[in-house]
Design an enzyme around this catalytic site. Sequence first.
Site, mmCIF file in Angstrom:
data_model
loop_
_atom_site.group_PDB
_atom_site.id
_atom_site.type_symbol
_atom_site.label_atom_id
_atom_site.label_comp_id
_atom_site.label_asym_id
_atom_site.label_seq_id
_atom_site.Cartn_x
_atom_site.Cartn_y
_atom_site.Cartn_z
ATOM 1 C CG HIS A 297 -1.907 -1.100 1.280
ATOM 2 N ND1 HIS A 297 -2.989 -1.562 0.391
ATOM 3 C CD2 HIS A 297 -1.818 -2.255 2.273
ATOM 4 C CE1 HIS A 297 -3.542 -2.267 0.865
ATOM 5 N NE2 HIS A 297 -3.016 -3.018 1.771
ATOM 6 C CB ALA B 90 12.324 -15.422 18.789
ATOM 7 C CB THR C 222 14.032 -1.091 10.525
ATOM 8 O OG1 THR C 222 15.058 -0.699 11.475
ATOM 9 C CG2 THR C 222 13.059 -1.555 11.031
ATOM 10 C CE LYS C 223 18.109 3.045 11.135
ATOM 11 N NZ LYS C 223 18.772 4.005 11.966
#
Length: 231
Positions: A155, A204, A209-210
């Site tokens: 989206h 876990a 994100t990087k």
Amino acid sequence: MRALVKAHLAPNHFAMLKSMVQQLRGSSLPSIPFLHKGLYHLHLAVKQSLHCILQKGYFTPVFASRLANRPRQLQLDCGMPQIIGPLDITLGENCRLSGIATYCGRAWGEQTPQLIVGDNVDIGWQNTLAVGRTIRIDDNVRLAGKVFLAGFPGHPMDPTARAEGKPDTEQQVSDIHLCRNAWLGTGVMVMAGVTIGEGSVIAAGSVVTKNIPAGVLAGGNPAKVIKALEY
């Protein structure tokens, strides 16, 4: 039926009938160890035989027909992964894949998304691999259950465009690379544009994100390096 019975029985009779039904629901025939243990093993043998026939004779060859190459050794368990959208899949040798997984290719790009998997890779139960452009999984990588590789979001960020049902933009889409010997724990999510270095372990439930360097344990949301690993 319950209302009809209740209407034609006195309250005490209805209570007795209800008690009898509850007792029947919680009861069973007694277990005869010699008989029922044999039936249990027979049940397992029949179940495993049927599973093997379906996996080797149907699900595995049908799935292999969808691949861009033809690996000689492939272990596919519990059915066949769901493949959604355009997606080129290249699979190495001696991989073990759960059939309860989803491989999804982004439908709006100019090029066909590429899923490239090396040798001796495990892709576990309920994994979702959403390929925006390329997801590359090198040799000996292990993906536990419920891992999500999010190469595209599906989206757009613009709420008006999102409400109109428009697709994500090219700026939201990127590659994911899991380097050799990496291990992702249960429930790990890896976002677009991320590379996880060789031999690194992601704890876990982490959200990556990087980029993660080689040879470390990382975890958290967002994932950060916890410590260097000593082999």
